[in-house]
Design an enzyme around this catalytic site. Structure first.
Site, PDB file in Angstrom:
ATOM      1  N   LEU A 183      -8.257  32.555  85.102  1.00  0.00           N
ATOM      2  CA  LEU A 183      -6.818  32.667  85.347  1.00  0.00           C
ATOM      3  C   LEU A 183      -6.186  31.341  85.759  1.00  0.00           C
ATOM      4  CD1 LEU A 183      -6.625  36.082  87.251  1.00  0.00           C
ATOM      5  CD2 LEU A 183      -6.460  35.629  84.793  1.00  0.00           C
ATOM      6  N   HIS A 204      -1.121  32.909  83.309  1.00  0.00           N
ATOM      7  CA  HIS A 204      -1.429  34.321  83.586  1.00  0.00           C
ATOM      8  C   HIS A 204      -0.611  34.814  84.786  1.00  0.00           C
ATOM      9  CE1 HIS A 204      -5.393  32.842  81.806  1.00  0.00           C
ATOM     10  NE2 HIS A 204      -5.088  33.835  81.008  1.00  0.00           N
ATOM     11  N   GLY A 209       2.104  36.190  76.732  1.00  0.00           N
ATOM     12  CA  GLY A 209       2.688  34.853  76.817  1.00  0.00           C
ATOM     13  C   GLY A 209       3.152  34.354  75.450  1.00  0.00           C
ATOM     14  N   GLN A 259       0.411  35.948  68.331  1.00  0.00           N
ATOM     15  CA  GLN A 259      -0.164  37.154  68.937  1.00  0.00           C
ATOM     16  C   GLN A 259       0.960  38.122  69.309  1.00  0.00           C
ATOM     17  OE1 GLN A 259      -3.730  37.265  71.664  1.00  0.00           O
ATOM     18  NE2 GLN A 259      -2.124  37.075  73.184  1.00  0.00           N
ATOM     19  N   SER A 301      -6.902  28.253  79.323  1.00  0.00           N
ATOM     20  CA  SER A 301      -8.233  28.306  79.928  1.00  0.00           C
ATOM     21  C   SER A 301      -9.144  27.254  79.295  1.00  0.00           C
ATOM     22  CB  SER A 301      -8.841  29.695  79.739  1.00  0.00           C
ATOM     23  OG  SER A 301      -7.979  30.672  80.282  1.00  0.00           O
TER      24      SER A 301
END
Ligand code: AMP
Length: 248
Positions: free
Chosen positions: A22, A26, A136, A142, A175
């Site tokens: 995270l 996030h 996001g 996505q 990440s």
């Protein structure tokens, strides 16, 4: 998960799907869910089905203990962190494919990626049965793929897309950024700078001049349209996008 959520169904449930490790990106999704929903569920699942290579999957940063502490601190009520064998038991064989939107850009460079994303998200939505799901804009395709899935399969939930959170130097939080060496990180800054031109040709020139390996840099006809790019910096693949004005 269903049993735990049963007492809370009378009021709204927000779901924030994540793969963990995270960061502040996030946290912005969790903060929105916390502000808008009575109960906040975060899923933590590194979804094997959306990774092309086992190297990328095995090398994906994981720190579940820290993620649980960060999620609790951010006000998450429930973390759903299943094992891969629970989500994909032996003989699992049902897949969801968003045929057109899932095949372009990221989908063209990562065959099967959005099939994995759509399938796991539908499964998470079915398990949690949230009123609102939070994603996001960093992963603009996505968002587009999942909006299509929600409309096509008449899912009874609302998708909220939140703006990309960036480091002070402009690099979109990811990440995967932890994998960048200091020189690679400096090089990676070309990506947000190139996208800031909001012009595909200028952006491509800047990326190529910097010596980056460009998978694509294209205007994507999402809602809103974005200039999206994917590049490789050493062994790390980075994606980013900027929103374009409706009329540009
Ligand atoms: P991931 O854990 O990378 O699968 O991301 C989980 C969610 O966080 C997805 O909806 C991502 O789009 C979102 N996300 C990742 N990075 C950022 C960022 N820098 N800003 C905003 N949202 C992000």
């Amino acid at each position: 998960m269903r049993t735990a959520l049963e007492p809370w169904r009378a009021e709204s449930i927000g779901l924030v799907p994540t793969m963990g490790a995270l960061h502040a990106g996030h946290l912005s999704l969790i903060a929105a869910a916390r502000a808008e929903c009575s109960t906040v569920v975060m899923s933590l699942f590194v979804n094997p089905a959306q990774f092309g290579s086992s190297g990328d999957l095995n090398g994906y940063p994981r720190d579940e203990a820290n993620d649980l502490a960060v999620a609790a601190e951010a006000g998450v009520d429930f973390v759903f962190a299943p094992d891969a064998s629970e989500m994909y038991p032996t003989r699992f064989q049902t897949w969801v494919e968003v045929a057109e939107l899932g095949a372009v850009l990221e989908g063209a460079h990562r065959p099967g990626h959005f099939r994995g994303v759509a399938t796991i998200c539908l499964k998470l939505f079915n398990i949690v049965r949230p009123d609102v799901v939070y994603f996001g804009q960093k992963d603009a395709q996505q968002v587009a793929v999942l909006r299509q899935l929600i409309a096509d399969l008449a899912l009874e939930l609302e998708l909220r897309a939140l703006p990309t959170v960036r480091d002070r130097d402009g690099l979109a939080l990811s990440s995967r950024n932890v994998r960048l060496s200091p020189p690679e990180r400096t090089l990676a800054l070309t990506l947000p700078r190139a996208l800031a031109t909001r012009d595909p040709e200028s952006a491509r020139s800047l990326l190529v001049e910097a010596g980056l390996d460009v998978d694509y840099v294209e205007i994507a006809p999402f809602d809103p349209p974005v200039l999206a790019a994917a590049v490789r910096v050493g062994s790390t693949r980075l994606i980013d996008n900027v929103t374009l004005e409706e009329d540009s």
